[in-house]
Motif scaffolding. Structure first.
Motif, PDB file in Angstrom:
ATOM      1  N   GLU A  13       9.302   9.247  14.833  1.00  0.00           N
ATOM      2  CA  GLU A  13       8.361   9.969  15.699  1.00  0.00           C
ATOM      3  C   GLU A  13       8.448   9.465  17.141  1.00  0.00           C
ATOM      4  O   GLU A  13       8.229  10.220  18.082  1.00  0.00           O
ATOM      5  CB  GLU A  13       6.949   9.824  15.151  1.00  0.00           C
ATOM      6  CG  GLU A  13       6.707  10.593  13.856  1.00  0.00           C
ATOM      7  CD  GLU A  13       5.364  10.293  13.232  1.00  0.00           C
ATOM      8  OE1 GLU A  13       4.686   9.373  13.723  1.00  0.00           O
ATOM      9  OE2 GLU A  13       5.012  10.963  12.238  1.00  0.00           O
ATOM     10  N   THR A  14       8.770   8.182  17.308  1.00  0.00           N
ATOM     11  CA  THR A  14       8.821   7.611  18.658  1.00  0.00           C
ATOM     12  C   THR A  14      10.070   8.022  19.423  1.00  0.00           C
ATOM     13  O   THR A  14      10.103   7.964  20.656  1.00  0.00           O
ATOM     14  CB  THR A  14       8.771   6.078  18.613  1.00  0.00           C
ATOM     15  OG1 THR A  14       9.925   5.572  17.933  1.00  0.00           O
ATOM     16  CG2 THR A  14       7.501   5.605  17.905  1.00  0.00           C
ATOM     17  N   ASP A  49       7.512   4.189   5.567  1.00  0.00           N
ATOM     18  CA  ASP A  49       6.433   4.304   6.556  1.00  0.00           C
ATOM     19  C   ASP A  49       6.920   3.884   7.938  1.00  0.00           C
ATOM     20  O   ASP A  49       6.638   4.550   8.947  1.00  0.00           O
ATOM     21  CB  ASP A  49       5.235   3.446   6.140  1.00  0.00           C
ATOM     22  CG  ASP A  49       4.421   4.073   5.034  1.00  0.00           C
ATOM     23  OD1 ASP A  49       4.762   5.200   4.620  1.00  0.00           O
ATOM     24  OD2 ASP A  49       3.452   3.440   4.563  1.00  0.00           O
ATOM     25  N   ALA A  50       7.644   2.771   7.991  1.00  0.00           N
ATOM     26  CA  ALA A  50       8.176   2.310   9.275  1.00  0.00           C
ATOM     27  C   ALA A  50       9.226   3.279   9.812  1.00  0.00           C
ATOM     28  O   ALA A  50       9.289   3.539  11.026  1.00  0.00           O
ATOM     29  CB  ALA A  50       8.774   0.911   9.115  1.00  0.00           C
ATOM     30  N   LYS A  90       9.367   6.514   9.278  1.00  0.00           N
ATOM     31  CA  LYS A  90       8.674   7.714   9.758  1.00  0.00           C
ATOM     32  C   LYS A  90       8.071   7.478  11.147  1.00  0.00           C
ATOM     33  O   LYS A  90       8.193   8.323  12.038  1.00  0.00           O
ATOM     34  CB  LYS A  90       7.579   8.092   8.750  1.00  0.00           C
ATOM     35  CG  LYS A  90       6.966   9.458   8.975  1.00  0.00           C
ATOM     36  CD  LYS A  90       5.998   9.779   7.848  1.00  0.00           C
ATOM     37  CE  LYS A  90       5.357  11.129   8.064  1.00  0.00           C
ATOM     38  NZ  LYS A  90       4.403  11.454   6.969  1.00  0.00           N
ATOM     39  N   ARG A  91       7.443   6.313  11.330  1.00  0.00           N
ATOM     40  CA  ARG A  91       6.857   5.997  12.639  1.00  0.00           C
ATOM     41  C   ARG A  91       7.945   5.890  13.708  1.00  0.00           C
ATOM     42  O   ARG A  91       7.795   6.367  14.837  1.00  0.00           O
ATOM     43  CB  ARG A  91       6.064   4.696  12.566  1.00  0.00           C
ATOM     44  CG  ARG A  91       4.774   4.789  11.770  1.00  0.00           C
ATOM     45  CD  ARG A  91       3.901   3.556  11.966  1.00  0.00           C
ATOM     46  NE  ARG A  91       4.557   2.324  11.541  1.00  0.00           N
ATOM     47  CZ  ARG A  91       4.467   1.823  10.313  1.00  0.00           C
ATOM     48  NH1 ARG A  91       3.738   2.450   9.384  1.00  0.00           N
ATOM     49  NH2 ARG A  91       5.082   0.689  10.007  1.00  0.00           N
ATOM     50  N   TYR A  92       9.064   5.281  13.318  1.00  0.00           N
ATOM     51  CA  TYR A  92      10.161   5.099  14.272  1.00  0.00           C
ATOM     52  C   TYR A  92      10.747   6.456  14.685  1.00  0.00           C
ATOM     53  O   TYR A  92      11.015   6.688  15.876  1.00  0.00           O
ATOM     54  CB  TYR A  92      11.242   4.228  13.658  1.00  0.00           C
ATOM     55  CG  TYR A  92      12.483   4.089  14.507  1.00  0.00           C
ATOM     56  CD1 TYR A  92      12.469   3.341  15.673  1.00  0.00           C
ATOM     57  CD2 TYR A  92      13.668   4.728  14.138  1.00  0.00           C
ATOM     58  CE1 TYR A  92      13.603   3.221  16.471  1.00  0.00           C
ATOM     59  CE2 TYR A  92      14.801   4.616  14.924  1.00  0.00           C
ATOM     60  CZ  TYR A  92      14.757   3.865  16.092  1.00  0.00           C
ATOM     61  OH  TYR A  92      15.892   3.764  16.870  1.00  0.00           O
ATOM     62  N   SER A 139       6.901   0.418   1.867  1.00  0.00           N
ATOM     63  CA  SER A 139       6.706  -0.619   2.878  1.00  0.00           C
ATOM     64  C   SER A 139       7.625  -1.821   2.725  1.00  0.00           C
ATOM     65  O   SER A 139       7.576  -2.730   3.546  1.00  0.00           O
ATOM     66  CB  SER A 139       5.246  -1.107   2.856  1.00  0.00           C
ATOM     67  OG  SER A 139       4.915  -1.620   1.577  1.00  0.00           O
TER      68      SER A 139
END
Length: 464
Positions: free
Chosen positions: A461-462, A454-455, A457-459, A427
């Motif tokens: 996915e978007t 974490d950020a 991975k989220r990015y 993080s």
């Protein structure tokens, strides 16, 4: 009977005081190096500390047993189990008694029965408490040290990983299996008072609840639900976190006897310009945001939080003097935390706001994961992932190089020269520490990824 627990959140460590109010005697179990809380508690409750004991030779903090015995005159009650390699060596001229399985001793009218519970370490003891003063016909609870935790048991691999004692991890795991068989025979109502809680590196899944019962652990603790020894051994050893490098030093210090703390523990505030020319390590305890914006060249950024002791133990050198960048009101607590793991060579500090008065400060850049994607398309960087091995195995960037934060100072030669360096963790906290290490060792063009993996991975996915 009197019973009080003490919890050090920096080490996730429990210690205990047991007293007999009728006789005024008290026992401290697994004391931390800062003994003032025990002295104050004893004084407040009209108790005299007459005995001090340990469940085992600790690896994760510096014991206060010698300090407390020296201050109070209390007798040391220590394990004589295990092989000769792991015996206490500092008690020759101190009032002491050796303990073995089946022994018992009293604190006034409170009885402690000694159980040898090897597994985490060969000499490990547990203490079964019975309140004879209250005419209790059965024991009330057991002090398990690093044997049984809430939801977990002590790791058996520290001797092998920390000091290179080959084969001891499996030996310890098999000893743990046998010790747990004995634990299961205790009545379900027995309370369990462990040596650590969540956050300790002495196990892999410790619970945050401060105490439990034997019956509850039989039902919910994974280690007590596996009946096959070989399966238990494999499961216990697998997935243990990397032991901090200072564990090896703590074992040695606690075995040979930690130094007594100096009577004057105060620390001198020094002028900002003086900190630039000394032969010492500079530890900047400010937040990662303030450090990134401007810091003294060569300083390490270890912010004051619950991980301060852990990363200090990983990254600092016991043979070097230390100066701090810290807020005035936090200095005493920082000193106590460093002393709790044996760093006694802190020689001075400057106030955090004094950094602004120093010229030629260094900075490093923070970028978002969107900026990271754009940067990787344009320029040639090396990406360093400083997370733990288990985190890396769960998923990582394809182009990243894995160097766990605690091992970074000794693996700098694995980083290609001439490239800009991007660091990330889960993080953004650990990678900020890594950025300071890299800059202090000559990697000046360092970038930290805000939000970490974490950020990222989220990015990702978007944008799929």
């Amino acid at each position: 009977m009197f019973l009080k627990s003490f919890f050090d959140e920096n080490l996730a460590q429990n210690s205990y005081m047991v007293g007999c109010q009728k006789t005024g005697e008290a026992l401290v179990i697994d004391p931390a190096r800062d003994i003032q809380p025990y002295l104050e508690t004893a004084n407040k409750n009209a108790l005299r500390i007459t005995k001090v004991t340990e469940t085992h030779i600790h690896a994760d903090f510096l014991s206060g047993s010698r300090e407390l015995a020296n201050e109070t005159g209390g007798a040391l009650y220590l394990s004589s189990e295990g092989d000769e390699e792991w015996k206490y060596n500092f008690v020759k001229n101190l009032n002491h008694k050796w303990l073995k399985d089946g022994d018992y001793f009293h604190v006034g009218n409170v009885r402690l029965d000694v159980l040898h519970t090897p597994g985490h370490t060969p000499e490990s003891l547990s203490f079964l408490l019975t309140d004879k003063g209250g005419k209790a016909p059965v024991p009330m609870g057991i002090f398990t040290g690093d044997f049984v935790f809430v939801g977990d048991v002590g790791r058996p691999d520290l001797l092998e990983k920390s000091i290179g004692a080959s084969g001891t991890a499996e030996q310890g795991a098999r000893a743990m299996f046998q010790s747990l068989s004995r634990f299961k025979e205790l009545p379900d109502f027995i309370q369990v008072w462990p040596g650590h809680g969540a956050g300790s590196a002495c196990g892999k899944s410790l619970g945050a609840v401060p105490s439990s019962t034997v019956g509850y652990e039989k039902i919910t603790n994974w280690a007590l639900t596996i009946g096959d020894e070989n399966q238990f051994v494999t499961t216990l050893i697998d997935g243990q976190p990397e032991p901090p490098s200072y564990f090896r030093v703590m074992k040695k210090f606690n075995k040979e006897g930690p130094d007594l703390l100096p009577l004057d523990g105060s620390l001198d505030r020094i002028k900002p310009e003086e900190i630039l020319y000394g032969e010492y390590t500079i530890i900047d305890t400010r937040s990662k945001e303030k450090f990134a914006y401007g810091h003294i060249e060569g300083s390490l950024n270890i912010p004051v939080n619950k991980s301060f002791a852990n990363w200090s133990g990983w990254l600092l050198d016991y043979h070097q003097d230390i100066t701090l960048v810290a807020d005035d009101q936090k200095v005493d607590d920082i000193i106590r935390t460093l002393q709790s793991i044996g760093f006694d060579r802190t020689v001075g500090y400057i106030e955090s706001t004094d950094v602004d008065n120093i010229t030629d400060l260094e900075i490093y850049k923070n970028i978002t994961v969107k900026e990271l994607e754009d940067t990787l398309k344009r320029e040639d960087y090396v990406i360093i992932d400083v997370r733990n091995q288990s985190e890396w195995e769960e998923g990582h960037m394809d182009q990243a190089v894995h160097i766990m934060l605690g091992t970074l100072p000794n693996r700098l030669d694995e980083i290609p020269k001439g490239k800009k360096v991007i660091v990330h963790c889960k993080s953004g906290g650990r990678s900020a520490i890594a950025a300071s290490i890299l800059q202090a060792n000559g990697f000046k063009e360092v970038i930290n990824v805000t939000g970490g993996y974490d950020a990222w991975k989220r990015y990702m996915e978007t944008i799929k």
